[in-house]
Design a protein around this motif. Structure first.
Motif, mmCIF file in Angstrom:
data_model
loop_
_atom_site.group_PDB
_atom_site.id
_atom_site.type_symbol
_atom_site.label_atom_id
_atom_site.label_comp_id
_atom_site.label_asym_id
_atom_site.label_seq_id
_atom_site.Cartn_x
_atom_site.Cartn_y
_atom_site.Cartn_z
ATOM 1 N N SER A 342 40.353 39.250 37.768
ATOM 2 C CA SER A 342 41.055 38.349 38.555
ATOM 3 C C SER A 342 42.768 38.942 39.144
ATOM 4 O O SER A 342 42.961 39.042 40.547
ATOM 5 N N GLU A 343 43.101 40.304 38.724
ATOM 6 C CA GLU A 343 44.330 41.282 38.835
ATOM 7 C C GLU A 343 43.906 41.176 39.489
ATOM 8 O O GLU A 343 44.578 41.420 41.193
ATOM 9 N N ALA A 344 42.418 42.392 39.780
ATOM 10 C CA ALA A 344 42.401 43.255 41.487
ATOM 11 C C ALA A 344 41.957 42.707 42.412
ATOM 12 O O ALA A 344 41.733 42.531 43.090
ATOM 13 N N LEU A 345 40.827 41.401 42.154
ATOM 14 C CA LEU A 345 40.777 40.161 42.876
ATOM 15 C C LEU A 345 42.083 38.993 43.661
ATOM 16 O O LEU A 345 41.526 39.431 45.501
ATOM 17 N N VAL A 346 42.786 39.225 43.435
ATOM 18 C CA VAL A 346 44.474 39.181 43.731
ATOM 19 C C VAL A 346 44.799 40.051 44.459
ATOM 20 O O VAL A 346 45.547 40.428 45.417
ATOM 21 N N SER A 347 45.045 40.916 43.984
ATOM 22 C CA SER A 347 45.839 42.453 44.285
ATOM 23 C C SER A 347 45.315 43.149 45.184
ATOM 24 O O SER A 347 46.113 43.668 46.526
ATOM 25 N N GLY A 348 43.941 43.225 45.607
ATOM 26 C CA GLY A 348 42.807 44.310 46.841
ATOM 27 C C GLY A 348 43.537 43.254 48.205
ATOM 28 O O GLY A 348 43.865 44.078 49.349
ATOM 29 N N PRO A 349 42.948 41.871 48.706
ATOM 30 C CA PRO A 349 43.598 41.446 49.816
ATOM 31 C C PRO A 349 45.368 41.250 49.886
ATOM 32 O O PRO A 349 45.300 41.553 50.771
ATOM 33 N N GLN A 350 45.428 41.505 48.784
ATOM 34 C CA GLN A 350 47.353 41.538 48.944
ATOM 35 C C GLN A 350 47.812 42.252 49.865
ATOM 36 O O GLN A 350 48.449 43.159 50.888
ATOM 37 N N ALA A 351 46.821 44.561 49.634
ATOM 38 C CA ALA A 351 47.203 45.089 49.715
ATOM 39 C C ALA A 351 46.236 45.345 51.352
ATOM 40 O O ALA A 351 47.855 46.065 52.149
ATOM 41 N N PHE A 352 45.642 45.192 51.067
ATOM 42 C CA PHE A 352 44.810 45.309 53.155
ATOM 43 C C PHE A 352 45.885 43.909 53.856
ATOM 44 O O PHE A 352 46.376 44.464 54.954
ATOM 45 N N SER A 353 46.497 43.529 53.409
ATOM 46 C CA SER A 353 47.212 42.108 54.057
ATOM 47 C C SER A 353 48.620 42.743 54.803
ATOM 48 O O SER A 353 49.004 42.991 56.080
#
Length: 432
Positions: A342-353
């Motif tokens: 869940s941490e990866a699924l949240v942080s991934g889009p944020q990093a891309f954003s």
């Protein structure tokens, strides 16, 4: 929060995390400033943050490793390991040594993911499920409070004496956290032996997230919001420069205002979870970000202060709602994998954003982009709110109206008894 802080075991953990979170808050920004000082490049400085985020791709492996060991000793070892991995920073002298900072940043990102996954299980083990929101709210309040002064203190210390003192202080923080958690006395059962193929074990966290309705909706809604929330990291500079006509340093003032909102959100989040449930609290947090972004499309300082206070409130609500939901809806043996995933699924889009927002702000009017962020996050929040009944407040969860009379059961094998205990724990905690 006073209820959970009265528990001696949680107070001890709380003190340990205070030390480690203080170390994090002074170190993260300082690493990027260090690279900027050595190279003079904004791009290379920004790449430091990417190096910290990149290990999120290893989340399934990290979660699997966490689930193979008892939480308390593993948490102690991970903190000590984090202190050790910072030691190469003492060898940094000039621009040729920047690669050392990148390697340490990547290892630190891996350590952060490991500590987060372990901590979720440790809190779940120490705290009754009805107090999980209070425990997570207390930690988020401290984290938001440290955001007010930690990065600034790190930048000032780096400017005054260089990176060696920051490295030393961060190492002391992690060693202190390990020593304090080592004093905890809690009974832990050994993790269950591996029974599936390694590929199935690694993917178990993602399968649980996809198969549990409340978790699936929470991550889909929050993931969509995260795809645009990161735009604000770049848009806030355009807001200050083009909108308010002020120097870029004024961003620091607005970040402080947002931090004050974060403190308020951390204090309120347990009550919100009790009132509307975990998905409802997550929905409230994501929805709050929408009006804040829309308000920032209008360059007025008074409106901007209110918007940033609201944006600050939104972050603890989302984190407490999601973290508590994961802890309450996940069997203990899977919690490391599910938390890491869940941490990866949240942080991934944020990093891309964040990266994509830096590109868009150079091509489009920042006000139009703030409107886009506001519309999408509001829509994501409303969609999450419509699913709040998937995780009703603890006091309103369904219980059998008439308990069945006890029925004698035959003798069971040890394996059968272990399976029965997992099912009983699941029912007690209200998992679906």
């Amino acid at each position: 929060m006073r209820t959970v802080l009265r528990r001696p075991d949680f107070r001890l953990l709380f003190g340990a995390l205070l030390a480690s979170m203080a170390a994090e808050s002074i170190l993260l920004l300082a690493l990027a400033i260090w690279v900027k000082d050595l190279t003079g490049s904004d791009g290379l400085a920004g790449a430091t943050i990417f190096a910290i985020i990149a290990p999120m791709t290893l989340a399934p492996l990290v979660g699997w490793l966490v689930d193979r060991y008892r939480r308390r000793p593993f948490f102690v070892a991970a903190n000590l390991g984090t202190a050790v991995l910072l030691t190469p920073l003492f060898a940094v002298r000039d621009g040729a040594d920047v690669w050392i900072i990148y390697v340490v940043a990547a290892l630190y990102g891996l350590s952060y993911l490991t500590l987060t996954a372990t901590l979720s299980g440790l809190i779940r083990q120490l705290v009754p499920h009805e107090l999980l929101a209070e425990a997570n709210g207390a930690l988020q309040t401290v984290r938001q409070g440290l955001r007010l002064g930690g990065p600034l203190a790190g930048a000032v210390l780096y400017a005054a004496v260089g990176g060696w003192l920051l490295t030393t202080l961060a190492m002391v923080g992690f060693v202190t956290a390990a020593a304090v958690v080592g004093l905890l006395r809690t009974a832990e059962v050994a993790p269950a032996p591996v029974t599936l193929r390694w590929s199935a074990e690694l993917g178990a966290g993602l399968r649980h997230l996809a198969g549990e309705p409340a978790l699936r909706r929470a991550l889909l809604g929050y993931g969509v919001g995260s795809l645009v929330m990161g735009f604000s990291e770049s848009l806030i500079f355009a807001y200050v420069d083009q909108g308010l006509g002020r120097d870029a340093a004024f961003v620091g003032v607005l970040v402080t205002v947002q931090g004050i909102g974060g403190l308020v959100g951390g204090l309120l989040s347990p009550a919100v979870v009790r009132r509307v449930g975990e998905v409802g609290a997550l929905a409230a947090g994501v929805t709050c970000f929408g009006p804040a972004a829309l308000a920032l499309a209008w360059p007025d300082l008074r409106l901007g202060v209110l918007a940033l206070l609201l944006a600050g409130v939104s972050l603890p609500l989302t984190m407490v709602g999601l973290t508590t939901l994961v802890q309450r809806r996940t069997p203990p043996g899977l919690l490391g994998r599910v938390t890491a995933a869940s941490e990866a699924l949240v942080s991934g889009p944020q990093a891309f954003s964040i990266g994509f927002g830096a590109v868009l702000v150079g091509a489009f009017d920042y006000r139009l982009l703030f409107v886009l962020v506001g519309v999408i996050t509001t829509a994501a929040g409303v969609w999450l709110w419509c699913g709040r009944r998937l995780s009703p407040p603890v006091g309103r969860r369904r219980t059998p109206p008439h308990p069945l009379p006890p029925v004698p059961s035959p003798r069971r094998s040890p394996e059968s008894l272990a399976a029965h205990e997992v099912v009983a724990t699941t029912r007690r905690d209200g998992w679906s």
